[in-house]
Design a protein around this motif. Structure first.
Motif, mmCIF file in Angstrom:
data_model
loop_
_atom_site.group_PDB
_atom_site.id
_atom_site.type_symbol
_atom_site.label_atom_id
_atom_site.label_comp_id
_atom_site.label_asym_id
_atom_site.label_seq_id
_atom_site.Cartn_x
_atom_site.Cartn_y
_atom_site.Cartn_z
ATOM 1 N N MET A 167 15.127 54.146 55.037
ATOM 2 C CA MET A 167 15.068 55.103 53.574
ATOM 3 C C MET A 167 15.193 54.657 52.684
ATOM 4 S SD MET A 167 17.338 57.412 52.480
ATOM 5 C CE MET A 167 16.218 58.884 52.336
ATOM 6 N N LYS A 168 14.554 54.850 51.949
ATOM 7 C CA LYS A 168 14.488 54.654 50.096
ATOM 8 C C LYS A 168 14.449 55.397 49.489
ATOM 9 C CE LYS A 168 9.752 52.961 49.293
ATOM 10 N NZ LYS A 168 9.763 53.075 51.242
ATOM 11 N N ILE A 169 15.032 55.882 48.204
ATOM 12 C CA ILE A 169 14.784 57.122 47.422
ATOM 13 C C ILE A 169 14.466 56.646 45.938
ATOM 14 C CG2 ILE A 169 16.389 58.532 46.355
ATOM 15 C CD1 ILE A 169 18.590 58.074 48.085
ATOM 16 N N ILE A 170 13.251 57.378 45.591
ATOM 17 C CA ILE A 170 12.589 56.528 44.604
ATOM 18 C C ILE A 170 12.862 57.745 43.628
ATOM 19 C CG2 ILE A 170 10.604 56.101 43.659
ATOM 20 C CD1 ILE A 170 9.735 55.827 47.189
ATOM 21 N N CYS A 171 13.326 57.773 42.027
ATOM 22 C CA CYS A 171 13.429 58.542 40.927
ATOM 23 C C CYS A 171 12.362 58.191 39.877
ATOM 24 C CB CYS A 171 14.871 58.309 40.461
ATOM 25 S SG CYS A 171 16.094 58.675 41.531
ATOM 26 N N ILE A 172 11.796 59.535 39.563
ATOM 27 C CA ILE A 172 11.102 59.449 38.305
ATOM 28 C C ILE A 172 11.967 59.877 37.426
ATOM 29 C CG2 ILE A 172 9.199 60.594 37.402
ATOM 30 C CD1 ILE A 172 8.612 58.771 39.399
ATOM 31 N N GLY A 173 11.579 59.050 35.971
ATOM 32 C CA GLY A 173 12.780 59.534 35.200
ATOM 33 C C GLY A 173 11.787 59.636 34.215
ATOM 34 N N ARG A 174 12.099 60.262 32.706
ATOM 35 C CA ARG A 174 11.075 61.063 31.387
ATOM 36 C C ARG A 174 9.846 62.249 32.159
ATOM 37 N NH1 ARG A 174 12.464 55.328 28.341
ATOM 38 N NH2 ARG A 174 14.245 55.323 28.452
ATOM 39 N N ASN A 175 9.887 62.950 32.997
ATOM 40 C CA ASN A 175 9.250 63.541 33.702
ATOM 41 C C ASN A 175 8.580 65.072 32.944
ATOM 42 O OD1 ASN A 175 6.744 63.684 35.293
ATOM 43 N ND2 ASN A 175 7.300 64.498 37.078
ATOM 44 N N TYR A 176 9.961 65.437 32.215
ATOM 45 C CA TYR A 176 10.071 66.959 30.686
ATOM 46 C C TYR A 176 10.150 66.527 30.201
ATOM 47 C CZ TYR A 176 10.393 68.856 36.031
ATOM 48 O OH TYR A 176 10.593 69.734 37.458
ATOM 49 N N VAL A 177 9.305 66.816 29.048
ATOM 50 C CA VAL A 177 9.628 66.395 27.812
ATOM 51 C C VAL A 177 9.971 66.567 26.657
ATOM 52 C CG1 VAL A 177 7.843 66.449 25.576
ATOM 53 C CG2 VAL A 177 7.025 66.314 27.491
ATOM 54 N N ASP A 178 10.831 68.425 27.529
ATOM 55 C CA ASP A 178 12.051 68.262 26.648
ATOM 56 C C ASP A 178 13.167 67.499 27.396
ATOM 57 O OD1 ASP A 178 12.587 68.973 29.396
ATOM 58 O OD2 ASP A 178 13.626 71.396 28.901
ATOM 59 N N HIS A 179 13.586 66.763 27.990
ATOM 60 C CA HIS A 179 14.445 66.096 28.761
ATOM 61 C C HIS A 179 14.045 64.909 27.556
ATOM 62 C CE1 HIS A 179 17.051 63.680 30.303
ATOM 63 N NE2 HIS A 179 16.413 63.125 31.063
ATOM 64 N N ALA A 222 10.756 57.804 24.640
ATOM 65 C CA ALA A 222 9.273 58.195 24.398
ATOM 66 C C ALA A 222 8.620 58.775 25.330
ATOM 67 C CB ALA A 222 8.857 56.351 24.116
ATOM 68 N N ILE A 223 7.498 59.037 24.658
ATOM 69 C CA ILE A 223 6.888 59.393 26.001
ATOM 70 C C ILE A 223 5.772 58.657 26.770
ATOM 71 C CG2 ILE A 223 4.728 61.625 27.051
ATOM 72 C CD1 ILE A 223 5.994 63.235 24.437
ATOM 73 N N PRO A 224 6.116 58.649 27.590
ATOM 74 C CA PRO A 224 6.078 57.607 28.887
ATOM 75 C C PRO A 224 3.851 57.670 28.929
ATOM 76 C CG PRO A 224 6.466 58.910 30.755
ATOM 77 C CD PRO A 224 7.337 59.296 28.693
ATOM 78 N N THR A 225 3.692 56.709 29.157
ATOM 79 C CA THR A 225 2.511 56.156 29.776
ATOM 80 C C THR A 225 1.853 56.988 30.976
ATOM 81 O OG1 THR A 225 1.878 54.746 28.935
ATOM 82 C CG2 THR A 225 1.057 55.775 27.226
ATOM 83 N N SER A 226 3.027 56.145 31.813
ATOM 84 C CA SER A 226 2.610 56.068 32.664
ATOM 85 C C SER A 226 3.818 56.516 33.616
ATOM 86 C CB SER A 226 2.013 54.896 33.765
ATOM 87 O OG SER A 226 3.375 53.647 33.483
ATOM 88 N N PRO A 227 3.872 57.135 34.798
ATOM 89 C CA PRO A 227 4.993 57.867 35.084
ATOM 90 C C PRO A 227 6.804 56.325 35.434
ATOM 91 C CG PRO A 227 3.963 58.281 36.637
ATOM 92 C CD PRO A 227 3.412 57.052 35.481
ATOM 93 N N VAL A 228 8.087 56.093 34.828
ATOM 94 C CA VAL A 228 9.093 56.018 34.959
ATOM 95 C C VAL A 228 9.783 55.925 36.078
ATOM 96 C CG1 VAL A 228 11.126 55.055 33.709
ATOM 97 C CG2 VAL A 228 9.327 55.771 32.383
ATOM 98 N N ILE A 241 10.720 70.612 50.502
ATOM 99 C CA ILE A 241 11.178 70.568 49.348
ATOM 100 C C ILE A 241 12.796 70.668 48.911
ATOM 101 C CG2 ILE A 241 10.699 70.971 47.320
ATOM 102 C CD1 ILE A 241 8.081 71.681 47.389
ATOM 103 N N GLY A 242 13.142 69.877 48.618
ATOM 104 C CA GLY A 242 14.874 70.530 48.321
ATOM 105 C C GLY A 242 15.390 69.918 46.780
ATOM 106 N N ILE A 243 16.620 70.059 46.588
ATOM 107 C CA ILE A 243 16.624 70.079 45.423
ATOM 108 C C ILE A 243 17.766 68.712 45.381
ATOM 109 C CG2 ILE A 243 19.070 72.312 45.547
ATOM 110 C CD1 ILE A 243 17.316 72.746 42.166
ATOM 111 N N GLY A 244 18.735 68.149 43.844
ATOM 112 C CA GLY A 244 18.922 67.233 44.394
ATOM 113 C C GLY A 244 20.243 66.999 42.286
ATOM 114 N N LEU A 245 21.156 65.542 42.874
ATOM 115 C CA LEU A 245 21.713 65.604 42.080
ATOM 116 C C LEU A 245 21.064 64.398 41.360
ATOM 117 C CD1 LEU A 245 24.296 67.775 41.198
ATOM 118 C CD2 LEU A 245 22.435 68.479 40.034
ATOM 119 N N ASP A 246 20.629 63.956 39.837
ATOM 120 C CA ASP A 246 20.775 62.158 39.772
ATOM 121 C C ASP A 246 21.281 62.219 39.227
ATOM 122 O OD1 ASP A 246 19.735 59.960 39.132
ATOM 123 O OD2 ASP A 246 18.107 60.635 37.980
#
Ligand code: MG
Length: 203
Positions: free
Chosen positions: A1-13, A20-26, A80-85
């Motif tokens: 299995m793989k774990i894919i993580c999205i960066g920069r998905n909440y403006v406040d963070h 910079a605010i991305p123009t496509s998901p990081v 859906i679960g919750i995790g710590l990056d």
């Protein structure tokens, strides 16, 4: 299995880290060896002096797919679960400065504590899921899935343009503001709505 993580998905963070605010998901990957389950402790690694928590909602993929259209995307995750990056921020800052990959800063052993999962059908509205993180009993991060720049379906659409999703893959969907350092002896507890799903001692 793989774990894919999205960066920069909440403006406040994004703002708190001056990105910079991305123009496509990081996005980036963690290896399966980064998984930490069943509320096992996290052992502070010797190679970093600045390990940060980032609480995130996590999707579990239930079907193989690539080039998934948005209208079908929700059929590809069923829990859906919750995790710590967990992030070695010092190593990440060095990598960013040099334009190098984040692999070691994000993908080290135990860098992905993940809770048990809840069936998607438990949620009335996937665009209104509250979650939060307590550090030693004090709330340090809170988020709502409705504040994501790229929602669950957008994330699946975008990842699957590049990578085949497989049953059992996990997707970390990004962290809200409030990330910060941990030290030995700290206790992290992550909640979806009123249910505590994850507990992690830093040893
Ligand atoms: Mg993150």
């Amino acid at each position: 299995m793989k774990i894919i993580c999205i960066g920069r998905n909440y403006v406040d963070h994004i703002k708190e880290l001056n990105n910079a605010i991305p123009t496509s998901p990081v996005f980036f990957l963690k290896p399966d060896t980064s998984l930490l389950i069943r509320n096992r402790p996290f052992f502070y690694p010797a190679f970093s002096d600045n390990i940060h928590y980032e609480v995130e909602l996590v999707l579990k993929i239930c079907k193989v797919g690539r080039n998934i259209q948005k209208k079908f995307a929700s059929a590809y995750f069923d829990e859906i679960g919750i995790g710590l990056d967990m992030t070695a921020r010092d190593l990440q800052d060095t990598a960013k400065d040099k334009g190098l990959p984040w692999t070691v800063a994000k993908g080290f052993d135990q860098s992905a504590p993940v809770s048990k999962f809840l069936p998607k059908t438990d949620f009335n509205d996937l665009k209104n899921i509250n979650f939060h993180l307590d550090l030693n009993g004090t709330k340090v991060q809170q988020g709502n899935s409705g504040l994501m720049m790229y929602d669950f379906d957008d994330i699946i659409l975008n990842i699957s343009k590049f990578m085949t999703l497989r049953t059992g893959d996990y997707i970390f969907t990004g962290t809200p503001a409030g990330v910060g350092p941990v030290k030995v002896g700290d206790k992290l507890e992550a909640w979806i709505e009123e249910e505590k799903l994850l507990s992690c001692l830093i040893k």
